[in-house]
Design a protein around this motif. Structure first.
Motif, short mmCIF file in Angstrom:
data_model
loop_
_atom_site.label_atom_id
_atom_site.label_comp_id
_atom_site.label_asym_id
_atom_site.label_seq_id
_atom_site.Cartn_x
_atom_site.Cartn_y
_atom_site.Cartn_z
N UNK A 137 0.82 -1.22 0.00
CA UNK A 137 0.00 0.00 0.00
C UNK A 137 0.84 1.26 0.00
N UNK A 138 1.99 1.24 0.70
CA UNK A 138 2.82 2.45 0.81
C UNK A 138 3.92 2.51 -0.23
N UNK A 139 4.24 1.35 -0.84
CA UNK A 139 5.38 1.21 -1.74
C UNK A 139 6.68 1.63 -1.04
N UNK A 140 6.74 1.33 0.25
CA UNK A 140 7.95 1.51 1.04
C UNK A 140 8.48 0.14 1.45
N UNK A 141 9.69 0.12 2.00
CA UNK A 141 10.37 -1.14 2.27
C UNK A 141 10.54 -1.46 3.75
N UNK A 142 10.86 -0.48 4.55
CA UNK A 142 11.32 -0.74 5.91
C UNK A 142 10.15 -0.96 6.88
N UNK A 143 10.48 -1.68 7.95
CA UNK A 143 9.51 -2.02 8.98
C UNK A 143 10.17 -1.84 10.33
N UNK A 144 9.42 -1.31 11.32
CA UNK A 144 9.92 -1.27 12.68
C UNK A 144 8.95 -2.08 13.54
N UNK A 145 9.50 -2.90 14.40
CA UNK A 145 8.70 -3.88 15.14
C UNK A 145 8.93 -3.76 16.63
N UNK A 193 7.44 1.48 5.93
CA UNK A 193 6.12 1.01 5.51
C UNK A 193 5.20 0.77 6.70
N UNK A 194 5.75 0.21 7.78
CA UNK A 194 4.88 -0.21 8.89
C UNK A 194 5.58 -0.11 10.23
N UNK A 195 4.78 0.21 11.23
CA UNK A 195 5.14 0.00 12.63
C UNK A 195 4.23 -1.12 13.11
N UNK A 196 4.81 -2.24 13.54
CA UNK A 196 4.01 -3.35 14.05
C UNK A 196 4.35 -3.55 15.51
N UNK A 197 3.32 -3.62 16.35
CA UNK A 197 3.52 -3.66 17.79
C UNK A 197 2.44 -4.51 18.45
N UNK A 198 2.82 -5.24 19.49
CA UNK A 198 1.83 -5.92 20.33
C UNK A 198 1.29 -4.87 21.31
N UNK A 199 -0.01 -4.60 21.31
CA UNK A 199 -0.53 -3.54 22.18
C UNK A 199 -0.39 -3.85 23.66
N UNK A 200 -0.30 -5.12 24.01
CA UNK A 200 0.14 -5.55 25.34
C UNK A 200 1.54 -6.11 25.17
N UNK A 201 2.47 -5.65 25.98
CA UNK A 201 3.86 -6.09 25.81
C UNK A 201 4.10 -7.46 26.44
N UNK A 278 -6.07 0.28 2.82
CA UNK A 278 -4.90 -0.59 2.84
C UNK A 278 -5.26 -2.02 2.42
N UNK A 279 -6.34 -2.54 2.96
CA UNK A 279 -6.71 -3.93 2.69
C UNK A 279 -6.99 -4.18 1.21
N UNK A 280 -7.44 -3.17 0.49
CA UNK A 280 -7.85 -3.37 -0.90
C UNK A 280 -6.69 -3.78 -1.80
N UNK A 281 -5.43 -3.59 -1.36
CA UNK A 281 -4.31 -4.01 -2.21
C UNK A 281 -4.29 -5.52 -2.40
N UNK A 283 -6.69 -7.24 -3.31
CA UNK A 283 -7.58 -7.58 -4.42
C UNK A 283 -6.82 -7.78 -5.73
N UNK A 284 -5.72 -7.00 -5.91
CA UNK A 284 -5.05 -7.11 -7.21
C UNK A 284 -3.55 -6.82 -7.18
N UNK A 285 -3.07 -6.13 -6.15
CA UNK A 285 -1.67 -5.71 -6.14
C UNK A 285 -0.78 -6.63 -5.31
N UNK A 286 -1.30 -7.14 -4.21
CA UNK A 286 -0.54 -7.98 -3.28
C UNK A 286 -1.14 -9.38 -3.31
N UNK A 287 -0.29 -10.40 -3.49
CA UNK A 287 -0.76 -11.77 -3.65
C UNK A 287 -0.89 -12.47 -2.30
N UNK A 288 -2.01 -13.16 -2.11
CA UNK A 288 -2.23 -13.99 -0.93
C UNK A 288 -3.08 -15.18 -1.34
N UNK A 289 -2.55 -16.38 -1.18
CA UNK A 289 -3.31 -17.56 -1.57
C UNK A 289 -2.78 -18.78 -0.85
#
Length: 414
Positions: A137-145, A193-201, A278-281, A283-289
């Protein structure tokens, strides 16, 4: 000291498995994650809040299969719904069955961030899908977790067999440390592209943490400032802290969320939900199967689980039981003669021994959990526990008493 359990059948099965399966058992279920020689290695059956090993020892189960068991083992109403689907409809087809739509509708109804949903099999499937969606969705690469996000290449802690190029764009910060996140974003925010976090640590082998005042709100604000997708990893907190996830409990809504564990009460299912933009990608841009992602048995089981959670106020009852248990554990911990700590109560209790310069905690921890398992209370030295609906008041009181007794036995190990 209490008497060692009879584990002969379990140990023989382990010896047999070593000749056929690498390590005999994979990952976190291997004996070294418990107390080798003291804990069972193979379970035979379970019902409600209890499990039985292959030697016939029965335990009050506070690990709950590492989280999926929110109501109890072998819940007849859930299992009967799954069996009816298998017998009368089938569950693995070339096309998708209607239950997919019903479950998606229910997720959208319950979860604040959910405008669309897709279903997968495991937590690692879900977190990796969410990262792919964010990058697409963002066409960015990096992720912080921040937190444990599964076993896939981008996030697994053990790097054996994984080329560095597959995780070199993933950065890490610690829970409740906004300054560290801000520092990373100042350096890489334009390509984050993303910050991914567990809302409870719940860091690996460390105490459970709740968000400090303003922490999750601060993470949300940073994501907005840099145009970064905020992902909540609710694999453990979802359908346990709140039916709408920790995001509803704490009032902070991410862009994407992942769920698993408790949503199916033991059936293999995970979900990625989020905002349409974001989720709509997918449908046609990001593969999931996957052949098995649309299988309906676990979707039916999940719908039935959610129905019961809502109908019977299961989470309210679990919290009430957890609060009682937490008070009893806190009292036992306060009277212990050692540097020990309780975290995660009321829903995810964890008893940890704080590190000391002489390394005494390395003796105290296995000794304590040895005494606890000998008293038929199943907890894990390196992972928080869980409270489920089928734990009875008697189970909880007995277990707290056994915690106190086990502290009392530690003097014999020093």
């Amino acid at each position: 000291m209490s008497q060692k359990l009879n584990l002969k059948a379990s140990e023989q099965m382990y010896a047999d498995a070593l000749n056929m399966i690498p390590g005999a058992i994979l990952g976190i279920r291997r004996p070294y994650n418990f107390v080798p020689g003291e804990y069972p290695i193979f379970f035979d059956s379970a019902k409600g809040g209890r499990v039985k090993d292959v030697d016939g020892n029965e335990y009050i189960d506070f690990l709950c299969a590492y989280g999926p068991i929110i109501i109890g083992h072998r819940e007849e109403e859930i299992d009967n719904a799954a069996i009816e689907q298998m017998r009368n409809k089938g569950f693995c087809f070339s096309l998708t069955q209607p239950v997919q739509n019903k479950l998606a509708e229910k997720m959208i109804e319950l979860i604040p961030s959910a405008e669309m949903a897709v279903f997968v099999k495991t937590g690692s499937d879900a977190t990796t899908t969410a990262i792919r969606v964010a990058r697409g969705a963002t066409e960015r690469t990096k992720v912080v977790r921040c937190g444990y996000h599964g076993w896939h290449d981008w996030c697994v802690e053990v790097k054996g067999g994984i080329p560095p190029k597959l995780y070199e764009d993933v950065y890490e910060f610690h829970y409740n440390d906004l300054d560290a996140l801000e520092d990373i974003m100042k350096q890489h925010g334009d390509d984050m592209a993303a910050i991914i976090i567990t809302p409870v640590g719940h860091p690996l082998a460390e105490k459970v943490q709740m968000p400090k005042s303003g922490f999750l709100e601060g993470v949300r604000a940073i994501a907005d400032r840099y145009g970064t997708v905020l992902i909540f990893d609710e694999i453990r907190s979802g359908f346990r802290v709140n039916l709408g996830g920790a995001q509803k409990e704490f009032g902070v809504t991410p862009d994407l969320s992942v769920f698993g564990k408790a949503m199916g009460n033991g059936y293999p299912i995970g979900a990625v939900v989020g905002k349409k933009e974001y989720m709509k990608v997918l449908a046609d841009k990001v593969f999931l199967s996957s052949t098995f992602f649309p299988n309906s048995v676990e979707q039916v089981a999940t719908l039935k689980t959610i129905e019961i959670l809502q109908r019977d106020n299961i989470l309210g009852e679990v919290r009430k039981k957890g609060e009682m248990f937490g008070k009893l554990l806190a009292d036992a911990v306060s009277k212990a003669e050692y540097d020990v700590e309780l975290s995660g109560a009321p829903l995810m209790p964890f008893i940890t021994f704080n590190k000391d310069k002489d390394g005494l905690y390395k003796k105290l921890r296995p000794a304590f959990y040895t005494e606890l398992i000998r008293r038929n209370v199943f907890l894990q030295p390196f992972h928080h526990g869980y409270v489920c609906y089928r734990h009875t008041e008697e189970d909880l009181k007995y277990s707290a008493d056994m915690v106190a007794e086990s502290f009392g036995e530690l003097k014999n190990y020093i």
